[in-house]
Design an enzyme around this catalytic site. Sequence first.
Site, PDB file in Angstrom:
ATOM      1  N   SER A   1       7.297  -2.493  -1.369  1.00 53.93           N
ATOM      2  CA  SER A   1       7.957  -2.674  -2.669  1.00 53.93           C
ATOM      3  C   SER A   1       8.327  -4.127  -2.938  1.00 53.93           C
ATOM      4  O   SER A   1       8.798  -4.465  -4.025  1.00 53.93           O
ATOM      5  CB  SER A   1       9.231  -1.814  -2.726  1.00 53.93           C
ATOM      6  OG  SER A   1      10.092  -2.193  -1.658  1.00 53.93           O
ATOM      7  N   GLY A   2       8.146  -4.996  -1.964  1.00 51.35           N
ATOM      8  CA  GLY A   2       8.583  -6.384  -2.089  1.00 51.35           C
ATOM      9  C   GLY A   2       7.596  -7.261  -2.851  1.00 51.35           C
ATOM     10  O   GLY A   2       6.530  -6.815  -3.277  1.00 51.35           O
TER      11      GLY A   2
ATOM     12  N   ARG B   1      11.780   0.132   2.419  1.00 53.69           N
ATOM     13  CA  ARG B   1      13.029   0.551   3.080  1.00 53.69           C
ATOM     14  C   ARG B   1      13.573   1.817   2.410  1.00 53.69           C
ATOM     15  O   ARG B   1      13.876   2.802   3.067  1.00 53.69           O
ATOM     16  CB  ARG B   1      14.054  -0.567   2.994  1.00 53.69           C
ATOM     17  CG  ARG B   1      15.410  -0.158   3.523  1.00 53.69           C
ATOM     18  CD  ARG B   1      16.358  -1.322   3.623  1.00 53.69           C
ATOM     19  NE  ARG B   1      16.161  -2.317   2.573  1.00 53.69           N
ATOM     20  CZ  ARG B   1      16.690  -3.518   2.565  1.00 53.69           C
ATOM     21  NH1 ARG B   1      17.431  -3.909   3.578  1.00 53.69           N
ATOM     22  NH2 ARG B   1      16.492  -4.364   1.576  1.00 53.69           N
TER      23      ARG B   1
ATOM     24  N   GLY C   1       3.403 -11.107   8.407  1.00 51.02           N
ATOM     25  CA  GLY C   1       3.765 -12.371   7.764  1.00 51.02           C
ATOM     26  C   GLY C   1       5.266 -12.544   7.702  1.00 51.02           C
ATOM     27  O   GLY C   1       5.752 -13.518   7.131  1.00 51.02           O
TER      28      GLY C   1
ATOM     29  N   SER D   1       3.130 -17.468   9.843  1.00 48.52           N
ATOM     30  CA  SER D   1       4.203 -17.789   8.890  1.00 48.52           C
ATOM     31  C   SER D   1       3.646 -18.105   7.515  1.00 48.52           C
ATOM     32  O   SER D   1       4.395 -18.139   6.531  1.00 48.52           O
ATOM     33  CB  SER D   1       5.009 -18.983   9.406  1.00 48.52           C
ATOM     34  OG  SER D   1       4.171 -20.121   9.498  1.00 48.52           O
ATOM     35  N   ASN D   2       2.350 -18.344   7.439  1.00 48.06           N
ATOM     36  CA  ASN D   2       1.741 -18.688   6.140  1.00 48.06           C
ATOM     37  C   ASN D   2       0.257 -18.332   6.182  1.00 48.06           C
ATOM     38  O   ASN D   2      -0.459 -18.811   7.067  1.00 48.06           O
ATOM     39  CB  ASN D   2       1.927 -20.187   5.864  1.00 48.06           C
ATOM     40  CG  ASN D   2       1.688 -20.522   4.411  1.00 48.06           C
ATOM     41  OD1 ASN D   2       0.613 -20.241   3.879  1.00 48.06           O
ATOM     42  ND2 ASN D   2       2.669 -21.122   3.763  1.00 48.06           N
TER      43      ASN D   2
ATOM     44  N   HIS E   1      12.039 -22.957  -1.823  1.00 45.09           N
ATOM     45  CA  HIS E   1      11.643 -21.584  -2.138  1.00 45.09           C
ATOM     46  C   HIS E   1      12.596 -20.985  -3.169  1.00 45.09           C
ATOM     47  O   HIS E   1      13.675 -21.511  -3.419  1.00 45.09           O
ATOM     48  CB  HIS E   1      11.668 -20.715  -0.877  1.00 45.09           C
ATOM     49  CG  HIS E   1      10.510 -20.940   0.045  1.00 45.09           C
ATOM     50  ND1 HIS E   1      10.502 -21.924   1.004  1.00 45.09           N
ATOM     51  CD2 HIS E   1       9.310 -20.314   0.140  1.00 45.09           C
ATOM     52  CE1 HIS E   1       9.356 -21.897   1.668  1.00 45.09           C
ATOM     53  NE2 HIS E   1       8.602 -20.932   1.158  1.00 45.09           N
TER      54      HIS E   1
ATOM     55  N   LYS F   1      14.960 -15.911  -1.118  1.00 44.27           N
ATOM     56  CA  LYS F   1      14.503 -16.069   0.275  1.00 44.27           C
ATOM     57  C   LYS F   1      15.702 -16.132   1.214  1.00 44.27           C
ATOM     58  O   LYS F   1      16.642 -16.890   1.004  1.00 44.27           O
ATOM     59  CB  LYS F   1      13.636 -17.329   0.429  1.00 44.27           C
ATOM     60  CG  LYS F   1      13.066 -17.469   1.829  1.00 44.27           C
ATOM     61  CD  LYS F   1      11.924 -18.467   1.892  1.00 44.27           C
ATOM     62  CE  LYS F   1      11.390 -18.637   3.301  1.00 44.27           C
ATOM     63  NZ  LYS F   1      10.882 -17.381   3.894  1.00 44.27           N
TER      64      LYS F   1
HETATM   65  N1  LIG Z   1       3.289 -15.357   6.033  1.00 44.52           N
HETATM   66  C1  LIG Z   1       3.190 -15.582   4.722  1.00 44.52           C
HETATM   67  O1  LIG Z   1       2.159 -16.096   4.231  1.00 44.52           O
HETATM   68  C2  LIG Z   1       4.329 -15.181   3.835  1.00 44.52           C
HETATM   69  C3  LIG Z   1       5.438 -14.619   4.394  1.00 44.52           C
HETATM   70  N2  LIG Z   1       6.451 -14.191   3.606  1.00 44.52           N
HETATM   71  C4  LIG Z   1       7.521 -13.478   4.284  1.00 44.52           C
HETATM   72  O2  LIG Z   1       7.345 -12.094   4.046  1.00 44.52           O
HETATM   73  C5  LIG Z   1       8.585 -11.433   4.066  1.00 44.52           C
HETATM   74  C6  LIG Z   1       8.765 -10.632   2.778  1.00 44.52           C
HETATM   75  O3  LIG Z   1       8.889 -11.506   1.685  1.00 44.52           O
HETATM   76  P1  LIG Z   1       9.118 -10.933   0.205  1.00 44.52           P
HETATM   77  O4  LIG Z   1       8.014 -10.010  -0.146  1.00 44.52           O
HETATM   78  O5  LIG Z   1       9.411 -12.088  -0.679  1.00 44.52           O
HETATM   79  O6  LIG Z   1      10.470 -10.085   0.431  1.00 44.52           O
HETATM   80  P2  LIG Z   1      11.090  -8.924  -0.477  1.00 44.52           P
HETATM   81  O7  LIG Z   1      12.572  -8.954  -0.240  1.00 44.52           O
HETATM   82  O8  LIG Z   1      10.575  -9.014  -1.867  1.00 44.52           O
HETATM   83  O9  LIG Z   1      10.484  -7.585   0.161  1.00 44.52           O
HETATM   84  C7  LIG Z   1      10.920  -7.078   1.404  1.00 44.52           C
HETATM   85  C8  LIG Z   1      10.263  -5.746   1.647  1.00 44.52           C
HETATM   86  O10 LIG Z   1      10.653  -5.289   2.933  1.00 44.52           O
HETATM   87  C9  LIG Z   1      11.299  -4.014   2.815  1.00 44.52           C
HETATM   88  N3  LIG Z   1      12.369  -3.938   3.789  1.00 44.52           N
HETATM   89  C10 LIG Z   1      13.516  -4.647   3.847  1.00 44.52           C
HETATM   90  N4  LIG Z   1      14.257  -4.272   4.900  1.00 44.52           N
HETATM   91  C11 LIG Z   1      13.553  -3.307   5.527  1.00 44.52           C
HETATM   92  C12 LIG Z   1      13.792  -2.492   6.669  1.00 44.52           C
HETATM   93  N5  LIG Z   1      14.924  -2.603   7.385  1.00 44.52           N
HETATM   94  N6  LIG Z   1      12.834  -1.587   7.035  1.00 44.52           N
HETATM   95  C13 LIG Z   1      11.699  -1.467   6.326  1.00 44.52           C
HETATM   96  N7  LIG Z   1      11.427  -2.192   5.209  1.00 44.52           N
HETATM   97  C14 LIG Z   1      12.338  -3.105   4.837  1.00 44.52           C
HETATM   98  C15 LIG Z   1      11.821  -3.960   1.390  1.00 44.52           C
HETATM   99  O11 LIG Z   1      12.003  -2.597   0.988  1.00 44.52           O
HETATM  100  P3  LIG Z   1      13.080  -2.213  -0.193  1.00 44.52           P
HETATM  101  O12 LIG Z   1      12.524  -2.800  -1.463  1.00 44.52           O
HETATM  102  O13 LIG Z   1      13.090  -0.707  -0.211  1.00 44.52           O
HETATM  103  O14 LIG Z   1      14.369  -2.849   0.219  1.00 44.52           O
HETATM  104  C16 LIG Z   1      10.667  -4.644   0.670  1.00 44.52           C
HETATM  105  O15 LIG Z   1       9.610  -3.726   0.514  1.00 44.52           O
HETATM  106  C17 LIG Z   1       9.646 -12.527   4.286  1.00 44.52           C
HETATM  107  O16 LIG Z   1       9.944 -12.604   5.658  1.00 44.52           O
HETATM  108  C18 LIG Z   1       8.916 -13.793   3.825  1.00 44.52           C
HETATM  109  O17 LIG Z   1       9.432 -14.948   4.407  1.00 44.52           O
HETATM  110  C19 LIG Z   1       6.416 -14.318   2.259  1.00 44.52           C
HETATM  111  C20 LIG Z   1       5.340 -14.895   1.660  1.00 44.52           C
HETATM  112  C21 LIG Z   1       4.203 -15.373   2.393  1.00 44.52           C
HETATM  113  O1  LIG Z   2       9.627 -16.057   1.634  1.00 43.87           O
HETATM  114  C1  LIG Z   2       8.668 -16.606   1.019  1.00 43.87           C
HETATM  115  O2  LIG Z   2       8.527 -16.503  -0.205  1.00 43.87           O
HETATM  116  C2  LIG Z   2       7.695 -17.357   1.811  1.00 43.87           C
HETATM  117  N1  LIG Z   2       7.814 -17.336   3.104  1.00 43.87           N
HETATM  118  C3  LIG Z   2       6.959 -17.923   4.061  1.00 43.87           C
HETATM  119  C4  LIG Z   2       7.731 -18.896   4.915  1.00 43.87           C
HETATM  120  O3  LIG Z   2       8.866 -18.587   5.314  1.00 43.87           O
HETATM  121  O4  LIG Z   2       7.207 -19.952   5.237  1.00 43.87           O
HETATM  122  C5  LIG Z   2       5.681 -18.471   3.455  1.00 43.87           C
HETATM  123  C6  LIG Z   2       5.777 -18.986   2.042  1.00 43.87           C
HETATM  124  O5  LIG Z   2       6.282 -20.277   2.052  1.00 43.87           O
HETATM  125  C7  LIG Z   2       6.585 -18.061   1.128  1.00 43.87           C
END
Ligand SMILES: NC(=O)C1=CN([C@@H]2O[C@H](COP(=O)(O)OP(=O)(O)OC[C@H]3O[C@@H](n4cnc5c(N)ncnc54)[C@H](OP(=O)(O)O)[C@@H]3O)[C@@H](O)[C@H]2O)C=CC1
Ligand SMILES: O=C(O)C1=N[C@H](C(=O)O)C[C@H](O)C1
Length: 242
Positions: A18-19, A43, A97, A122-123, A153, A157
Site C-alpha cells: 500500500s506504500g 500492514r 529495498g 538501498s537504491n 527526501h 521519510k
Molecule cells: N531501495 C530503494 O531503491 C528504495 C527504498 N525505499 C525504502 O522503501 C521503504 C518504503 O518506502 P515507502 O514506500 O516510501 O514507504 P510507505 O510508508 O509509503 O510504505 C510502507 C509500506 O510498508 C507497510 N508497513 C509498514 N509497517 C509495516 C509492518 N510492521 N508490517 C508490514 N508492513 C508494514 C505499510 O503498510 P500500511 O500502509 O498498511 O501501513 C506500507 O505498505 C522505506 O524503507 C524506504 O526508505 C524507498 C524508495 C526506493
Molecule cells: O524513502 C525513500 O523515499 C527513499 N529511500 C531510499 C534511501 O533511503 O536511500 C532510496 C531513495 O532515495 C528513496
Amino acid sequence: MTNPNTKDAVRVLVHGASGRMGQAVLRLAAERQDLRVVAAVSRGVPAQRVVDGVPQFAASELGGAPGFDVGIDFSLPQGFDPILALCLERGAAFVSGTTGLGENQRDALDVAARSIPVLSASNFSLGVAVLGELVERAAAMLRGWDCDIVESHHVHKQDAPSGTALTLGEFAALGGAEPRYASLRAGDIVGEHTVQFATAGERIELIHRATNRDIFARGALHAAVQLSSRAPGLYRLRDLIS
Ligand SMILES: NC(=O)C1=CN([C@@H]2O[C@H](COP(=O)(O)OP(=O)(O)OC[C@H]3O[C@@H](n4cnc5c(N)ncnc54)[C@H](OP(=O)(O)O)[C@@H]3O)[C@@H](O)[C@H]2O)C=CC1
Ligand SMILES: O=C(O)C1=N[C@H](C(=O)O)C[C@H](O)C1
C-alpha cells in the site's frame, strides 16, 4: 517470452504494497509478461480482498499467503523480520529495498543467504549504481579533501541518513575518505544525493536526482526476476544488471 498464465511466470509477493513504493511496483508489475503478483501485503487489513486480480493480505495474515517464488519488500524495519522469515520458510528468493535496518536485521540477511537468494539494496536506480563507482574513484584521487554527503527526501521519510547516503559513504570510505552526512526532509522530494569533495579553493559535487519512483520499482522487478532462478547467496544489484 513467457506467458503470465503459465507456470513459467515468476510468482511474486509484494510486501509493503500500500506504500509509495509498493504501489509503483504493483503498477509496473502488471505491465510485465515474465512475472505475476500472487499476493500484495500491507500492514493494515485491506479494504478489498482482491484488487486488479491481485489477492490482498494484512501483515498479520502473512502465513496464509499462496506459494511464491520471490518476495519484494518495500516496507519499514518494523515489517522486515516476518517477510524475511516467510521467504526462508517457503524457500523463496528475497529482494528488499527497505532502509533503516538494524544491525541484527543486516546480520539476518547474511544468515538467510546461506539458504535462499538474497538482495538488499538501498537504491535500485542505475544512476546511483554508477554514482557509487564515481564516488569511490573520486575519493581515491582526492586524498585529504573533506567529503560530505547531503541527502534530501520527502517529509514522510522516517530514516536518516538515507540508505543511499550510507551506501555512498561506504564507497567513499573504500576510496579512503571519511564521509560526513547531512539530511533534509521537505515537501515531496523523491530523493536527491550530493557527494561533495572540498578543499581550500575548490570543490567537486557529484549529484543524483530521482524524480520518479518508477526507477526504483523497475530495478527491483528486474532484480526479482533475475534472482528467482539463482542459487542461494547474497547478491548485489550489479550482479544482476544485464
Ligand atoms: N531501495 C530503494 O531503491 C528504495 C527504498 N525505499 C525504502 O522503501 C521503504 C518504503 O518506502 P515507502 O514506500 O516510501 O514507504 P510507505 O510508508 O509509503 O510504505 C510502507 C509500506 O510498508 C507497510 N508497513 C509498514 N509497517 C509495516 C509492518 N510492521 N508490517 C508490514 N508492513 C508494514 C505499510 O503498510 P500500511 O500502509 O498498511 O501501513 C506500507 O505498505 C522505506 O524503507 C524506504 O526508505 C524507498 C524508495 C526506493
Ligand atoms: O524513502 C525513500 O523515499 C527513499 N529511500 C531510499 C534511501 O533511503 O536511500 C532510496 C531513495 O532515495 C528513496
